[in-house]
Every structure is written in C-alpha cells, then in structure tokens.
Scaffold this motif. Structure first.
Motif, PDB file in Angstrom:
ATOM      1  N   GLU A 105       0.804  -1.222   0.000  1.00  0.00           N
ATOM      2  CA  GLU A 105       0.000   0.000   0.000  1.00  0.00           C
ATOM      3  C   GLU A 105       0.846   1.285   0.000  1.00  0.00           C
ATOM      4  OE1 GLU A 105      -1.050   2.488   2.302  1.00  0.00           O
ATOM      5  OE2 GLU A 105      -2.518   3.178   0.833  1.00  0.00           O
ATOM      6  N   PRO A 106       1.899   1.403   0.860  1.00  0.00           N
ATOM      7  CA  PRO A 106       2.623   2.691   0.888  1.00  0.00           C
ATOM      8  C   PRO A 106       3.628   2.876  -0.248  1.00  0.00           C
ATOM      9  CG  PRO A 106       3.260   1.253   2.745  1.00  0.00           C
ATOM     10  CD  PRO A 106       2.449   0.444   1.814  1.00  0.00           C
ATOM     11  N   ILE A 107       3.747   1.897  -1.137  1.00  0.00           N
ATOM     12  CA  ILE A 107       4.773   1.994  -2.180  1.00  0.00           C
ATOM     13  C   ILE A 107       4.241   2.776  -3.377  1.00  0.00           C
ATOM     14  CG2 ILE A 107       6.276   0.702  -3.729  1.00  0.00           C
ATOM     15  CD1 ILE A 107       6.193  -1.580  -1.632  1.00  0.00           C
ATOM     16  N   THR A 108       4.971   3.821  -3.717  1.00  0.00           N
ATOM     17  CA  THR A 108       4.549   4.770  -4.746  1.00  0.00           C
ATOM     18  C   THR A 108       5.429   4.639  -5.984  1.00  0.00           C
ATOM     19  OG1 THR A 108       3.875   6.284  -2.997  1.00  0.00           O
ATOM     20  CG2 THR A 108       4.220   7.249  -5.187  1.00  0.00           C
ATOM     21  N   ILE A 109       4.792   4.702  -7.147  1.00  0.00           N
ATOM     22  CA  ILE A 109       5.548   4.758  -8.397  1.00  0.00           C
ATOM     23  C   ILE A 109       5.605   6.224  -8.829  1.00  0.00           C
ATOM     24  CG2 ILE A 109       5.599   4.074 -10.838  1.00  0.00           C
ATOM     25  CD1 ILE A 109       6.101   1.723  -8.908  1.00  0.00           C
ATOM     26  N   ILE A 110       6.817   6.706  -9.101  1.00  0.00           N
ATOM     27  CA  ILE A 110       6.983   8.088  -9.562  1.00  0.00           C
ATOM     28  C   ILE A 110       7.539   8.061 -10.987  1.00  0.00           C
ATOM     29  CG2 ILE A 110       8.139  10.304  -9.177  1.00  0.00           C
ATOM     30  CD1 ILE A 110       8.284   9.656  -6.216  1.00  0.00           C
ATOM     31  N   LEU A 111       6.831   8.696 -11.906  1.00  0.00           N
ATOM     32  CA  LEU A 111       7.310   8.823 -13.284  1.00  0.00           C
ATOM     33  C   LEU A 111       7.783  10.259 -13.511  1.00  0.00           C
ATOM     34  CD1 LEU A 111       4.441   6.990 -15.249  1.00  0.00           C
ATOM     35  CD2 LEU A 111       6.485   5.985 -14.178  1.00  0.00           C
ATOM     36  N   VAL A 112       9.044  10.403 -13.891  1.00  0.00           N
ATOM     37  CA  VAL A 112       9.594  11.736 -14.149  1.00  0.00           C
ATOM     38  C   VAL A 112       9.489  12.045 -15.642  1.00  0.00           C
ATOM     39  CG1 VAL A 112      11.651  13.192 -14.023  1.00  0.00           C
ATOM     40  CG2 VAL A 112      11.171  11.540 -12.192  1.00  0.00           C
ATOM     41  N   GLU A 113       8.734  13.083 -15.950  1.00  0.00           N
ATOM     42  CA  GLU A 113       8.566  13.562 -17.333  1.00  0.00           C
ATOM     43  C   GLU A 113       8.241  12.467 -18.343  1.00  0.00           C
ATOM     44  OE1 GLU A 113      11.696  16.242 -18.564  1.00  0.00           O
ATOM     45  OE2 GLU A 113      11.718  17.213 -16.609  1.00  0.00           O
ATOM     46  N   PRO A 114       7.219  11.657 -18.061  1.00  0.00           N
ATOM     47  CA  PRO A 114       6.816  10.673 -19.073  1.00  0.00           C
ATOM     48  C   PRO A 114       6.301  11.395 -20.308  1.00  0.00           C
ATOM     49  CG  PRO A 114       5.154  10.818 -17.359  1.00  0.00           C
ATOM     50  CD  PRO A 114       6.324  11.633 -16.883  1.00  0.00           C
ATOM     51  N   GLN A 115       6.654  10.882 -21.491  1.00  0.00           N
ATOM     52  CA  GLN A 115       6.350  11.613 -22.717  1.00  0.00           C
ATOM     53  C   GLN A 115       5.118  11.108 -23.452  1.00  0.00           C
ATOM     54  OE1 GLN A 115      10.494  10.751 -23.559  1.00  0.00           O
ATOM     55  NE2 GLN A 115      10.730  12.813 -24.366  1.00  0.00           N
ATOM     56  N   PHE A 116       4.801   9.801 -23.264  1.00  0.00           N
ATOM     57  CA  PHE A 116       3.696   9.213 -24.017  1.00  0.00           C
ATOM     58  C   PHE A 116       2.555   8.810 -23.083  1.00  0.00           C
ATOM     59  CE2 PHE A 116       7.671   8.190 -26.285  1.00  0.00           C
ATOM     60  CZ  PHE A 116       7.474   8.994 -27.396  1.00  0.00           C
TER      61      PHE A 116
ATOM     62  N   LEU B 254       9.508   4.069  -6.000  1.00  0.00           N
ATOM     63  CA  LEU B 254      10.354   3.676  -7.132  1.00  0.00           C
ATOM     64  C   LEU B 254      10.247   4.779  -8.166  1.00  0.00           C
ATOM     65  CD1 LEU B 254       9.401  -0.067  -7.451  1.00  0.00           C
ATOM     66  CD2 LEU B 254      11.746   0.785  -7.416  1.00  0.00           C
ATOM     67  N   VAL B 255      11.392   5.256  -8.648  1.00  0.00           N
ATOM     68  CA  VAL B 255      11.408   6.422  -9.530  1.00  0.00           C
ATOM     69  C   VAL B 255      11.897   6.014 -10.925  1.00  0.00           C
ATOM     70  CG1 VAL B 255      12.249   8.785  -9.815  1.00  0.00           C
ATOM     71  CG2 VAL B 255      11.907   7.841  -7.499  1.00  0.00           C
ATOM     72  N   PHE B 256      11.107   6.360 -11.934  1.00  0.00           N
ATOM     73  CA  PHE B 256      11.425   6.002 -13.319  1.00  0.00           C
ATOM     74  C   PHE B 256      11.575   7.266 -14.154  1.00  0.00           C
ATOM     75  CE2 PHE B 256       9.287   2.496 -11.382  1.00  0.00           C
ATOM     76  CZ  PHE B 256       9.944   1.372 -11.869  1.00  0.00           C
ATOM     77  N   GLY B 257      12.546   7.262 -15.056  1.00  0.00           N
ATOM     78  CA  GLY B 257      12.854   8.461 -15.837  1.00  0.00           C
ATOM     79  C   GLY B 257      12.134   8.536 -17.171  1.00  0.00           C
ATOM     80  N   ARG B 258      12.532   9.488 -17.969  1.00  0.00           N
ATOM     81  CA  ARG B 258      11.960   9.727 -19.293  1.00  0.00           C
ATOM     82  C   ARG B 258      12.211   8.531 -20.206  1.00  0.00           C
ATOM     83  NH1 ARG B 258      14.824  12.889 -16.695  1.00  0.00           N
ATOM     84  NH2 ARG B 258      14.112  14.961 -16.083  1.00  0.00           N
TER      85      ARG B 258
END
Lengths: 245, 245
Positions: free
Chosen positions: A6-17, A112-116
């Motif tokens: 539950e507390p785990i967050t997905i972060i998308l940095v500047e997704p383009q599509f 968890l952090v994901f890039g462009r």
C-alpha cells in the motif's frame, strides 16, 4: 499482503507518451500497487492513457502531479531510482528483488522512480534518490519500455510482499527532511574549506550517498544537525580567536 | 548464457493487435530471446508492430507463421502454455521461475505459448502443450497485457540462464512425434472399451498429461508404441478366440 504494498509509490519523471502512463497503471494494478505520482509529465488524462489503462483507470484518475522530483519525494523515506547507466556519480545498483526487499523493510511512504522514455533519470534526479536499481537485460537491447520496466519491479514487489513477515520496520525520515541537513553540511563544509566553493556538489554527492545508505531516523537526524551546528560554531569562534579571516 | 536461451521460442496464438506483437519482440530482445512464432495472427508487418518493436524489428521480420498451434509445436519438446484460468482440465500451474527452470533443463526447441489478448488459450490449445504456467497477480486486476506477460517469463528465463550450469540435458521427443502415439492409444483404448467412444478425449486429456509429465525420449516412445501395438493385437486375437464381437 496488500498492507505491505500500500505505501509503495511509483513516480514517473517527465513521461512523454500518455499510452505509457496508462500501461503503467495497468501493470501497477496487476501487481497490487495503487499510488502513482507524475513529475512534469505529459497529459495523463489523454484518451491514449485511458485506453491503455484498461481497468486501472482509477489509478490514472488518482495520480498526483508535482512540478519537481524533489517535491514528489518530500514525504518519501526510501526512494529507489531506476537506471540503465553506471557512471561517475553512480553507486551500487540493486537488482529488482533486492529493490523490493529494500522497500518492504521500511515503513512510511517509499517510492520507485522512473525516468523519461528516451533519457532516463538525470544525475541531478539520481542524487535526490536514496538508492539505485537496474533490471538485468541483454547487451543486445538493454532499454526496456517504461511500462515494462515498471512491471518488472512491481512483479518483484508482489512476490516479495507475499512472503514478507510482519516484523517491525525502521522509520527513516523522509527526503524532504534531509535536504536542510545537506544544505547545512554543504555551507559549513565550504566555510571550513573542506569543499571547493567552485564545485561543492562533487563531494556532497558522495556525502549524500553515505547518509542515504545510513537511513537516518528522527534521532539520527537531530544528532547530525547538532553536530554540524557545533562545527559551524567552533569554526567561527576558533578562527576568530586565532585572528584568522 | 545465450546458448541456453537460443532454442527457446515464444509462440503467440491469434494475437489481435500488431502493437502487442511489436512490444513482444522488444521484450524478447531485451532479455536475449530471438525466436518468435505466430499462429493465425494479425498482420505482424503492420506499421504499429514495427513502431512498437523499436530496435527489435529484426525479430519481427524473422517471425515464422503457422496455421495451427499443433503445427507450431510439431518440432517442440517441452512447451509451456501460459494461462490465467484453472478449470476442469487444468493441471498444476508453474510459477514463472519454475517455468524457466523447466525450459532450461531441456535440449531441443522449447516454447512458451501465449493466447489471445481477450480469451487466452482454449482448452484444446492447452491440451497440446506439455506444461502450464501462470503469473501470480493481484485479485483486483489479474489480466496482464500480452507483451507484459511475455516480458515476465523472458525476464525469469534471462535470470535463470545466467545461473544455469552446463549440465547434460535430457532430450524428450517433440510434440509432433507424440501425437501418433496418442492417436494410437485412443484408438486402442476405444477398441477395448476403456474409453467412451462418445467422448474419448475426456480421459485422453488426463493420459496426455501423464505422458507429457513423463517427458518421453526416443526409446520411451518406442516402448509405448510397441506396448499399445501389442495391446491392440492381443485384444483382437483374444476376443476372436473367445468369440466376442
């Protein structure tokens, strides 16, 4: 199991599509995750995003938007940057199962952090995250689609959460509370001539890594802040007594 | 590592969206797989497929098309059907890591079989495959996108291949060589009144499962065929002597 995820967050940095954001939502929901944050991304309400989210459109609607990664991480304790590259300022890279374990043994909001899609995360982005991870892949074609990369980590989280014991977890302070410490340290370390004022970040990146790995809790943070306040005071007073500038 | 992955084939049964085929190619190449077979699928040369394949367009171009799953499996030894359902004729479901181990300990061409985006694999499809596997997922949204499902299995294959020892592998006969045995058995077992001629497949599905799990090699197959030839002969001759019809 879900209380671990539950507390785990997905972060998308500047997704383009937008389609990728939709597919990320579906992959998250497949694996029992529900919290999505977007940093300066494309329009996630786009019809393409809705189409690819399929039955996970609720995650899309509940996604929270931020202007900067620092803001998105402000209340996050452990944050794992995903990256394909290892370079000058890169550190040890966790495998997806190791990343899952690192997140599940913490309480509080983790991420968890994901890039462009094209460039991944920048060195500045990476230095904001407490750990780094990568997906092992073939040398022939190493770059995974964004939603595919998210799925691999969510799949490992789902597997690990199913086996996670209900042990007491540590509670590190969130990243937003560490930044003032880093600023204080940088200022003090420049003042005493330890950091090069032309490029203080070079050594500070290593200092950040050390303290990220240390996973400071509230008391640890108070100790570090007190220590550097004292260093600052001592440097000012001792140099004055010695008549130094 | 690549010599372990090289004989492993991905088979897509009636894929409906060219974009998914393209994404499957990319996921395969990410994880070091290269062989794709398509059964009665949509046009995989479509521009959508090419777009989503990105740098894996070579796999798309080398994909081999078949009219039926039986034809696609004719030279395959171990074939693992992927499924979300467990029903009347369903058997033990392997996890993705277990499926990876089952494929890597065989020599010859092995395959992972994926069904249609909307309906998955039919009972008839499943009965052609030697084993079955499923991806653990959240009860809230269990159905993964086709390319996402392929990725999970390829990722587990890539991980397992990296650790696979160079031990001698068994060589089961391909599925195409087992079908004549099953036909022979079905005919003989109907003749001796063991199978219901109205529905011989009901019990034959269980018989297929048993022999699939047994992973017959060339000599095992000869023994089974000889055994049923003898049963057939004995049944004919003994009943004649007893004056039975």
């Amino acid at each position: 199991m879900s209380q671990h995820l539950e507390p785990i967050t997905i972060i998308l940095v500047e997704p383009q599509f937008p389609g990728n954001i939709g597919m990320v939502c579906r992959a998250m929901k497949n694996m029992g995750l529900s919290r999505l944050r977007l940093v300066a991304g494309c329009n996630h309400r786009d019809s393409e995003a809705v189409k690819f989210a399929v039955a996970a459109v609720d995650l899309l609607e509940q996604a929270v938007c931020f202007n900067t990664l620092a803001e998105a991480l402000a209340d996050v304790t452990t944050s794992i940057a995903t990256t394909r590259r290892s370079g000058k300022y890169r550190q040890e890279l966790l495998t997806p199962p190791q990343a899952a374990q690192a997140l599940l043994r913490q309480s509080g909001t983790t991420a968890l952090v994901f890039g462009r899609e094209d460039h991944g995360l920048s060195t500045a982005d990476l230095s904001l995250c407490t750990l780094q991870a990568t997906i092992p892949s073939s040398g022939e074609l190493g770059s995974l689609n964004l939603a595919q990369a998210v799925l691999i980590f969510c799949y490992e989280l789902f597997n690990a959460a199913a086996l996670a014991p209900d042990i007491p977890q540590r509670t590190p302070v969130p990243s937003g509370d560490l930044e003032p410490l880093f600023e204080q340290m940088s200022a003090t370390l420049q003042k005493i001539g330890y950091l090069n004022p032309q490029n203080p970040d070079h050594i500070m990146r290593a200092v950040r890594r050390i303290l990220f790995r240390a996973e400071l809790d509230r008391r640890d943070l108070a100790i570090m802040r007190g220590m550097f306040s004292q260093i600052d005071w001592a440097a000012a007073n001792f140099s004055e007594r010695k008549g130094q500038p």
